[in-house]
Design a protein around this motif. Structure first.
Motif, PDB file in Angstrom:
ATOM      1  N   SER A 103       0.817  -1.217   0.000  1.00  0.00           N
ATOM      2  CA  SER A 103       0.000   0.000   0.000  1.00  0.00           C
ATOM      3  C   SER A 103       0.843   1.256   0.000  1.00  0.00           C
ATOM      4  O   SER A 103       0.423   2.301   0.480  1.00  0.00           O
ATOM      5  N   GLU A 104       2.060   1.139  -0.498  1.00  0.00           N
ATOM      6  CA  GLU A 104       2.958   2.292  -0.534  1.00  0.00           C
ATOM      7  C   GLU A 104       2.318   3.426  -1.322  1.00  0.00           C
ATOM      8  O   GLU A 104       1.784   3.258  -2.407  1.00  0.00           O
ATOM      9  N   GLY A 105       2.377   4.595  -0.762  1.00  0.00           N
ATOM     10  CA  GLY A 105       1.782   5.728  -1.449  1.00  0.00           C
ATOM     11  C   GLY A 105       0.385   6.025  -0.976  1.00  0.00           C
ATOM     12  O   GLY A 105      -0.203   7.010  -1.396  1.00  0.00           O
ATOM     13  N   SER A 106      -0.183   5.138  -0.120  1.00  0.00           N
ATOM     14  CA  SER A 106      -1.533   5.406   0.346  1.00  0.00           C
ATOM     15  C   SER A 106      -1.468   6.278   1.594  1.00  0.00           C
ATOM     16  O   SER A 106      -1.600   5.808   2.709  1.00  0.00           O
ATOM     17  N   GLY A 107      -1.198   7.552   1.433  1.00  0.00           N
ATOM     18  CA  GLY A 107      -1.114   8.489   2.540  1.00  0.00           C
ATOM     19  C   GLY A 107      -2.475   8.772   3.118  1.00  0.00           C
ATOM     20  O   GLY A 107      -3.493   8.253   2.679  1.00  0.00           O
ATOM     21  N   LYS A 108      -2.490   9.599   4.146  1.00  0.00           N
ATOM     22  CA  LYS A 108      -3.740   9.898   4.806  1.00  0.00           C
ATOM     23  C   LYS A 108      -4.604  10.855   3.996  1.00  0.00           C
ATOM     24  O   LYS A 108      -5.789  10.969   4.245  1.00  0.00           O
ATOM     25  N   ASP A 109      -3.986  11.562   3.085  1.00  0.00           N
ATOM     26  CA  ASP A 109      -4.753  12.511   2.294  1.00  0.00           C
ATOM     27  C   ASP A 109      -4.337  12.404   0.834  1.00  0.00           C
ATOM     28  O   ASP A 109      -3.245  11.908   0.522  1.00  0.00           O
ATOM     29  N   PRO A 110      -5.204  12.869  -0.073  1.00  0.00           N
ATOM     30  CA  PRO A 110      -4.905  12.759  -1.512  1.00  0.00           C
ATOM     31  C   PRO A 110      -3.612  13.452  -1.916  1.00  0.00           C
ATOM     32  O   PRO A 110      -2.922  12.996  -2.822  1.00  0.00           O
ATOM     33  N   VAL A 137       6.246   1.731 -13.804  1.00  0.00           N
ATOM     34  CA  VAL A 137       4.909   1.738 -14.417  1.00  0.00           C
ATOM     35  C   VAL A 137       3.928   0.938 -13.567  1.00  0.00           C
ATOM     36  O   VAL A 137       2.789   1.368 -13.329  1.00  0.00           O
ATOM     37  N   LEU A 138       4.371  -0.231 -13.074  1.00  0.00           N
ATOM     38  CA  LEU A 138       3.508  -1.051 -12.230  1.00  0.00           C
ATOM     39  C   LEU A 138       3.183  -0.335 -10.920  1.00  0.00           C
ATOM     40  O   LEU A 138       2.050  -0.418 -10.412  1.00  0.00           O
ATOM     41  N   LYS A 139       4.161   0.360 -10.365  1.00  0.00           N
ATOM     42  CA  LYS A 139       3.923   1.109  -9.132  1.00  0.00           C
ATOM     43  C   LYS A 139       2.930   2.247  -9.367  1.00  0.00           C
ATOM     44  O   LYS A 139       2.046   2.504  -8.547  1.00  0.00           O
ATOM     45  N   ILE A 140       3.100   2.934 -10.487  1.00  0.00           N
ATOM     46  CA  ILE A 140       2.183   4.041 -10.816  1.00  0.00           C
ATOM     47  C   ILE A 140       0.758   3.519 -10.960  1.00  0.00           C
ATOM     48  O   ILE A 140      -0.198   4.123 -10.454  1.00  0.00           O
ATOM     49  N   LYS A 141       0.610   2.383 -11.624  1.00  0.00           N
ATOM     50  CA  LYS A 141      -0.722   1.813 -11.816  1.00  0.00           C
ATOM     51  C   LYS A 141      -1.344   1.383 -10.486  1.00  0.00           C
ATOM     52  O   LYS A 141      -2.567   1.448 -10.303  1.00  0.00           O
ATOM     53  N   SER A 142      -0.507   0.953  -9.544  1.00  0.00           N
ATOM     54  CA  SER A 142      -1.022   0.475  -8.266  1.00  0.00           C
ATOM     55  C   SER A 142      -1.651   1.582  -7.439  1.00  0.00           C
ATOM     56  O   SER A 142      -2.545   1.323  -6.632  1.00  0.00           O
ATOM     57  N   GLU A 189      -9.461   8.311  -3.623  1.00  0.00           N
ATOM     58  CA  GLU A 189      -9.181   9.606  -3.006  1.00  0.00           C
ATOM     59  C   GLU A 189      -8.234  10.434  -3.866  1.00  0.00           C
ATOM     60  O   GLU A 189      -8.389  11.647  -3.996  1.00  0.00           O
ATOM     61  N   LEU A 190      -7.251   9.768  -4.443  1.00  0.00           N
ATOM     62  CA  LEU A 190      -6.300  10.471  -5.304  1.00  0.00           C
ATOM     63  C   LEU A 190      -7.005  11.070  -6.511  1.00  0.00           C
ATOM     64  O   LEU A 190      -6.717  12.200  -6.927  1.00  0.00           O
ATOM     65  N   ARG A 191      -7.947  10.352  -7.072  1.00  0.00           N
ATOM     66  CA  ARG A 191      -8.648  10.818  -8.267  1.00  0.00           C
ATOM     67  C   ARG A 191      -9.580  11.991  -7.985  1.00  0.00           C
ATOM     68  O   ARG A 191     -10.078  12.615  -8.921  1.00  0.00           O
ATOM     69  N   SER A 192      -9.805  12.284  -6.722  1.00  0.00           N
ATOM     70  CA  SER A 192     -10.614  13.458  -6.390  1.00  0.00           C
ATOM     71  C   SER A 192      -9.865  14.752  -6.677  1.00  0.00           C
ATOM     72  O   SER A 192     -10.468  15.815  -6.720  1.00  0.00           O
ATOM     73  N   LEU A 193      -8.549  14.671  -6.883  1.00  0.00           N
ATOM     74  CA  LEU A 193      -7.746  15.864  -7.149  1.00  0.00           C
ATOM     75  C   LEU A 193      -7.879  16.352  -8.585  1.00  0.00           C
ATOM     76  O   LEU A 193      -7.658  17.519  -8.861  1.00  0.00           O
TER      77      LEU A 193
END
Length: 287
Positions: free
Chosen positions: A29-36, A66-71, A77-81
């Protein structure tokens, strides 16, 4: 004593297993911070890594990025930006990059995709100095070369005009996802449509300014310039342009409404006063 040793072994094993599980979860879940915004920062770091790997031609490292970016790119939440259209283009470019690397294409092919992704993720910050806005100068230079090449005429002029138009299209496609995040997506689509329209005119009437479609071709250049203006215009500049173009602002409309209402009120009051006091206007005597 044996019981204590066994208990110690069991507890140690549990701690190790727990530690490994936590490490695996953190990696997954690397990159899944608390906020977008924190997730965007991780995504930005990975797209930068992909871009650097493409410059170095490191296929294995690039594929890993590329695989990390896709993950993380699919995070809700990120797509809300960003915008729906922007994410749609970003997904298309990400899939294209993965396909190119898997097929063993040359690095320069997926380097272009890496550049598009880098610009797009940078645009998620909504910074006025976003990287994609620096392309305004490049697009205007492409337009200038296009006009000059077409004015030159002849086969050489036609070839140069096509090259300039192709460069304009390439730059537009590179910033497409970023512009969809940082501006209205319709403006990017408008520029792409006008590029295709200009290309058709060049194909239909080669020969530069001596061609039969001179007026239409020169008009298409003006439309391209207008599209670039719209793409990079700020909200303030667009509002000022609307005001300058003759469309009244809300303040002017309100003032005009007050004047009209005051006139109607005065007319109504005069009519009421005349009816109430039975005031009659004397007729002028005939002479």
């Amino acid at each position: 004593m044996k019981y204590r040793n066994r208990l110690l072994v069991v507890l140690t094993a549990l701690l190790i297993a727990s530690g490994l599980s936590m490490a695996w979860k953190m990696e997954a879940s690397e990159g899944s911070g608390k906020d977008p915004q924190s997730k965007r920062d991780v995504l930005a770091a990975w797209t930068e890594g992909f871009y650097q790997a493409s410059i170095e031609g490191n296929r294995q490292l690039a594929y890993g990025y590329v695989l990390k970016i896709k993950s993380v790119a699919g995070d809700r939440e990120l797509r809300s930006l960003g915008t729906k259209e922007g994410w749609k283009v970003l997904d298309e470019r990400l899939n294209a990059a993965e396909t190119l690397i898997e097929r063993g294409e040359f690095a320069y092919t997926w380097r272009e995709e890496a550049a598009r992704l880098k610009l797009a993720v940078d645009a998620l910050s909504r910074d006025r100095n976003a990287l994609w806005r620096q392309y305004e100068r490049l697009l205007r230079e492409d337009l200038s070369r296009l006009r000059k090449a077409w004015q030159r005429g002849g086969k050489e002029g036609d070839a140069s005009a096509y090259a300039a138009l192709d460069q304009l299209e390439s730059h537009t496609l590179r910033l497409e996802a970023a512009a969809a995040f940082g501006a209205e997506p319709a403006r990017v689509s408008l520029l792409k449509e006008r590029i295709r329209y200009t290309e058709k005119l060049l194909q239909a009437a080669p020969g530069g300014p001596d061609s039969a479609n001179r007026t239409l071709t020169e008009g298409s250049f003006m439309l391209l310039g207008d599209s670039v203006d719209r793409l990079f215009a700020s909200d303030t500049a667009r509002s000022a342009a609307v005001s300058a173009s003759g469309h009244p602002s809300w303040q002017w409309a309100a003032m005009l409404a007050v004047i009209v209402l005051a006139g109607l009120f005065y007319t109504g009051w005069q009519k009421f006063r005349i009816d109430r006091d039975e005031i009659t206007v004397p007729k002028r005597p005939y002479r």
